[in-house]
Design a protein around this motif. Sequence first.
Motif, PDB file in Angstrom:
ATOM      1  N   ARG A   2      51.930  19.348  47.390  1.00  0.00           N
ATOM      2  CA  ARG A   2      51.147  18.440  48.204  1.00  0.00           C
ATOM      3  C   ARG A   2      49.734  18.298  47.638  1.00  0.00           C
ATOM      4  O   ARG A   2      49.030  19.275  47.440  1.00  0.00           O
ATOM      5  CB  ARG A   2      51.074  18.956  49.654  1.00  0.00           C
ATOM      6  N   GLY A   3      49.311  17.078  47.395  1.00  0.00           N
ATOM      7  CA  GLY A   3      47.959  16.789  46.968  1.00  0.00           C
ATOM      8  C   GLY A   3      47.197  16.126  48.094  1.00  0.00           C
ATOM      9  O   GLY A   3      47.758  15.814  49.145  1.00  0.00           O
ATOM     10  N   PRO A   4      45.898  15.839  47.912  1.00  0.00           N
ATOM     11  CA  PRO A   4      45.087  15.240  48.971  1.00  0.00           C
ATOM     12  C   PRO A   4      45.539  13.844  49.348  1.00  0.00           C
ATOM     13  O   PRO A   4      45.242  13.371  50.441  1.00  0.00           O
ATOM     14  CB  PRO A   4      43.673  15.241  48.369  1.00  0.00           C
ATOM     15  N   GLU A   5      46.250  13.159  48.432  1.00  0.00           N
ATOM     16  CA  GLU A   5      46.707  11.806  48.707  1.00  0.00           C
ATOM     17  C   GLU A   5      48.223  11.740  48.838  1.00  0.00           C
ATOM     18  O   GLU A   5      48.835  10.689  48.654  1.00  0.00           O
ATOM     19  CB  GLU A   5      46.229  10.861  47.601  1.00  0.00           C
ATOM     20  N   GLY A   6      48.837  12.849  49.150  1.00  0.00           N
ATOM     21  CA  GLY A   6      50.288  12.875  49.311  1.00  0.00           C
ATOM     22  C   GLY A   6      50.943  13.741  48.263  1.00  0.00           C
ATOM     23  O   GLY A   6      50.288  14.509  47.563  1.00  0.00           O
ATOM     24  N   ASP A   7      52.279  13.616  48.136  1.00  0.00           N
ATOM     25  CA  ASP A   7      53.031  14.439  47.199  1.00  0.00           C
ATOM     26  C   ASP A   7      52.697  14.081  45.751  1.00  0.00           C
ATOM     27  O   ASP A   7      52.563  12.905  45.392  1.00  0.00           O
ATOM     28  CB  ASP A   7      54.526  14.254  47.416  1.00  0.00           C
ATOM     29  N   VAL A   8      52.543  15.111  44.936  1.00  0.00           N
ATOM     30  CA  VAL A   8      52.343  14.950  43.502  1.00  0.00           C
ATOM     31  C   VAL A   8      53.552  15.574  42.814  1.00  0.00           C
ATOM     32  O   VAL A   8      53.801  16.773  42.955  1.00  0.00           O
ATOM     33  CB  VAL A   8      51.041  15.649  43.035  1.00  0.00           C
ATOM     34  N   HIS A   9      54.296  14.772  42.070  1.00  0.00           N
ATOM     35  CA  HIS A   9      55.541  15.262  41.478  1.00  0.00           C
ATOM     36  C   HIS A   9      55.276  15.813  40.081  1.00  0.00           C
ATOM     37  O   HIS A   9      55.120  15.064  39.116  1.00  0.00           O
ATOM     38  CB  HIS A   9      56.580  14.131  41.435  1.00  0.00           C
ATOM     39  N   ILE A  10      55.203  17.136  40.004  1.00  0.00           N
ATOM     40  CA  ILE A  10      54.945  17.817  38.735  1.00  0.00           C
ATOM     41  C   ILE A  10      56.185  18.573  38.283  1.00  0.00           C
ATOM     42  O   ILE A  10      56.503  18.622  37.097  1.00  0.00           O
ATOM     43  CB  ILE A  10      53.750  18.780  38.875  1.00  0.00           C
ATOM     44  N   LEU A  11      56.895  19.166  39.228  1.00  0.00           N
ATOM     45  CA  LEU A  11      58.091  19.949  38.942  1.00  0.00           C
ATOM     46  C   LEU A  11      59.312  19.271  39.558  1.00  0.00           C
ATOM     47  O   LEU A  11      59.225  18.654  40.621  1.00  0.00           O
ATOM     48  CB  LEU A  11      57.942  21.364  39.507  1.00  0.00           C
ATOM     49  N   ASP A  12      60.450  19.419  38.904  1.00  0.00           N
ATOM     50  CA  ASP A  12      61.662  18.713  39.326  1.00  0.00           C
ATOM     51  C   ASP A  12      62.841  19.681  39.366  1.00  0.00           C
ATOM     52  O   ASP A  12      63.299  20.147  38.321  1.00  0.00           O
ATOM     53  CB  ASP A  12      61.950  17.560  38.358  1.00  0.00           C
ATOM     54  N   SER A  13      63.290  19.997  40.575  1.00  0.00           N
ATOM     55  CA  SER A  13      64.510  20.809  40.761  1.00  0.00           C
ATOM     56  C   SER A  13      64.451  22.142  40.024  1.00  0.00           C
ATOM     57  O   SER A  13      65.408  22.553  39.364  1.00  0.00           O
ATOM     58  CB  SER A  13      65.752  20.026  40.312  1.00  0.00           C
ATOM     59  N   VAL A  14      63.329  22.821  40.105  1.00  0.00           N
ATOM     60  CA  VAL A  14      63.185  24.122  39.462  1.00  0.00           C
ATOM     61  C   VAL A  14      63.925  25.186  40.269  1.00  0.00           C
ATOM     62  O   VAL A  14      63.745  25.299  41.477  1.00  0.00           O
ATOM     63  CB  VAL A  14      61.701  24.509  39.333  1.00  0.00           C
ATOM     64  N   ASP A  15      64.777  25.941  39.600  1.00  0.00           N
ATOM     65  CA  ASP A  15      65.547  27.010  40.235  1.00  0.00           C
ATOM     66  C   ASP A  15      65.349  28.274  39.404  1.00  0.00           C
ATOM     67  O   ASP A  15      65.796  28.353  38.265  1.00  0.00           O
ATOM     68  CB  ASP A  15      67.027  26.623  40.300  1.00  0.00           C
ATOM     69  N   LEU A  16      64.652  29.253  39.959  1.00  0.00           N
ATOM     70  CA  LEU A  16      64.300  30.456  39.198  1.00  0.00           C
ATOM     71  C   LEU A  16      64.386  31.677  40.095  1.00  0.00           C
ATOM     72  O   LEU A  16      63.820  31.691  41.187  1.00  0.00           O
ATOM     73  CB  LEU A  16      62.877  30.315  38.648  1.00  0.00           C
ATOM     74  N   THR A  17      65.106  32.684  39.628  1.00  0.00           N
ATOM     75  CA  THR A  17      65.189  33.958  40.339  1.00  0.00           C
ATOM     76  C   THR A  17      64.697  35.052  39.399  1.00  0.00           C
ATOM     77  O   THR A  17      65.165  35.168  38.263  1.00  0.00           O
ATOM     78  CB  THR A  17      66.635  34.270  40.764  1.00  0.00           C
ATOM     79  N   ILE A  18      63.752  35.847  39.866  1.00  0.00           N
ATOM     80  CA  ILE A  18      63.181  36.930  39.067  1.00  0.00           C
ATOM     81  C   ILE A  18      63.443  38.235  39.796  1.00  0.00           C
ATOM     82  O   ILE A  18      63.014  38.416  40.937  1.00  0.00           O
ATOM     83  CB  ILE A  18      61.667  36.732  38.859  1.00  0.00           C
ATOM     84  N   THR A  19      64.144  39.152  39.161  1.00  0.00           N
ATOM     85  CA  THR A  19      64.478  40.418  39.790  1.00  0.00           C
ATOM     86  C   THR A  19      63.334  41.414  39.604  1.00  0.00           C
ATOM     87  O   THR A  19      62.544  41.315  38.659  1.00  0.00           O
ATOM     88  CB  THR A  19      65.766  41.004  39.197  1.00  0.00           C
ATOM     89  N   GLU A  20      63.246  42.361  40.497  1.00  0.00           N
ATOM     90  CA  GLU A  20      62.168  43.346  40.459  1.00  0.00           C
ATOM     91  C   GLU A  20      62.206  44.139  39.156  1.00  0.00           C
ATOM     92  O   GLU A  20      63.261  44.598  38.714  1.00  0.00           O
ATOM     93  CB  GLU A  20      62.264  44.288  41.655  1.00  0.00           C
ATOM     94  N   GLY A  21      61.058  44.295  38.543  1.00  0.00           N
ATOM     95  CA  GLY A  21      60.951  45.039  37.295  1.00  0.00           C
ATOM     96  C   GLY A  21      61.211  44.226  36.048  1.00  0.00           C
ATOM     97  O   GLY A  21      61.068  44.734  34.931  1.00  0.00           O
ATOM     98  N   ASP A  22      61.570  42.947  36.218  1.00  0.00           N
ATOM     99  CA  ASP A  22      61.881  42.099  35.072  1.00  0.00           C
ATOM    100  C   ASP A  22      60.598  41.560  34.447  1.00  0.00           C
ATOM    101  O   ASP A  22      59.514  41.618  35.045  1.00  0.00           O
ATOM    102  CB  ASP A  22      62.755  40.925  35.528  1.00  0.00           C
ATOM    103  N   SER A  23      60.703  41.039  33.235  1.00  0.00           N
ATOM    104  CA  SER A  23      59.585  40.361  32.588  1.00  0.00           C
ATOM    105  C   SER A  23      60.056  38.971  32.186  1.00  0.00           C
ATOM    106  O   SER A  23      61.067  38.811  31.510  1.00  0.00           O
ATOM    107  CB  SER A  23      59.093  41.139  31.363  1.00  0.00           C
ATOM    108  N   VAL A  24      59.310  37.967  32.636  1.00  0.00           N
ATOM    109  CA  VAL A  24      59.698  36.573  32.440  1.00  0.00           C
ATOM    110  C   VAL A  24      58.513  35.800  31.885  1.00  0.00           C
ATOM    111  O   VAL A  24      57.398  35.919  32.389  1.00  0.00           O
ATOM    112  CB  VAL A  24      60.154  35.939  33.771  1.00  0.00           C
ATOM    113  N   ALA A  25      58.759  35.022  30.841  1.00  0.00           N
ATOM    114  CA  ALA A  25      57.737  34.163  30.272  1.00  0.00           C
ATOM    115  C   ALA A  25      58.107  32.703  30.495  1.00  0.00           C
ATOM    116  O   ALA A  25      59.279  32.329  30.433  1.00  0.00           O
ATOM    117  CB  ALA A  25      57.571  34.429  28.779  1.00  0.00           C
ATOM    118  N   ILE A  26      57.083  31.891  30.747  1.00  0.00           N
ATOM    119  CA  ILE A  26      57.260  30.450  30.898  1.00  0.00           C
ATOM    120  C   ILE A  26      56.374  29.780  29.858  1.00  0.00           C
ATOM    121  O   ILE A  26      55.156  29.972  29.853  1.00  0.00           O
ATOM    122  CB  ILE A  26      56.881  29.988  32.313  1.00  0.00           C
TER     123      ILE A  26
END
Length: 214
Positions: A2-26
């Motif tokens: 949500r931006g000040p003028e409504g929705d801002v579409h930056i990400l699309d259908s992102v599905d990410l699960t990170i388990t405890e103790g894992d290391s993840v880079a983006i």
Amino acid sequence: MRGPEGDVHILDSVDLTITEGDSVAIVGASGSGKTTLLGLLAGLDLPSRGEISLAGAALGSLDEEARAALRARQVGFVFQSFHLLPALTAEENIALPLELAGREDPARVREVLQAVGLAARARHYPRQLSGGEQQRVALARAFVARPRILFADEPTGSLDQATGHQISDLLFALNAGNRTTLVLVTHDLQLARRCAQVYRLEAGRLQRIPDAAA
């Protein structure tokens, strides 16, 4: 999101699960939405659609105060620009997360100062420290409260190559020693490949890079 003028579409259908103790880079190009995604994962922003859970809590069901309290208990941050308070010494900057949580633990502050090799610089102010030393203080501050999750946004981006390698070695050593879940945003694929999982963010979509740590 949500931006000040409504929705801002930056990400699309992102599905990410990170388990405890894992290391993840983006990884991804500048402007691809990496920092936006990190902010959403940490509960600094809320998505316009979808759900995000952090340490078992559904962030969308919490108000800003509750999200801030959750971050104070569970999360550490490291940024490219250090974000040290100039009026505080190294040890005072490191102690700040404990103080904000209503705790005092001078022994823990000394322990992390020693771990980052700055015991002799404890009383120095940020202006008296090099860029690499300031980032060491920032790392110590991030780990002092033993967070379950550490979010690192381009932690070596403002450092020269040699200092950047030293800081990344220290980051992963502290991460392993504290058994902290690590979520790292970087444009540096060599640094990213030190994580167990690597994802590329492109055109708003997240894709796994296979065999990243091989």
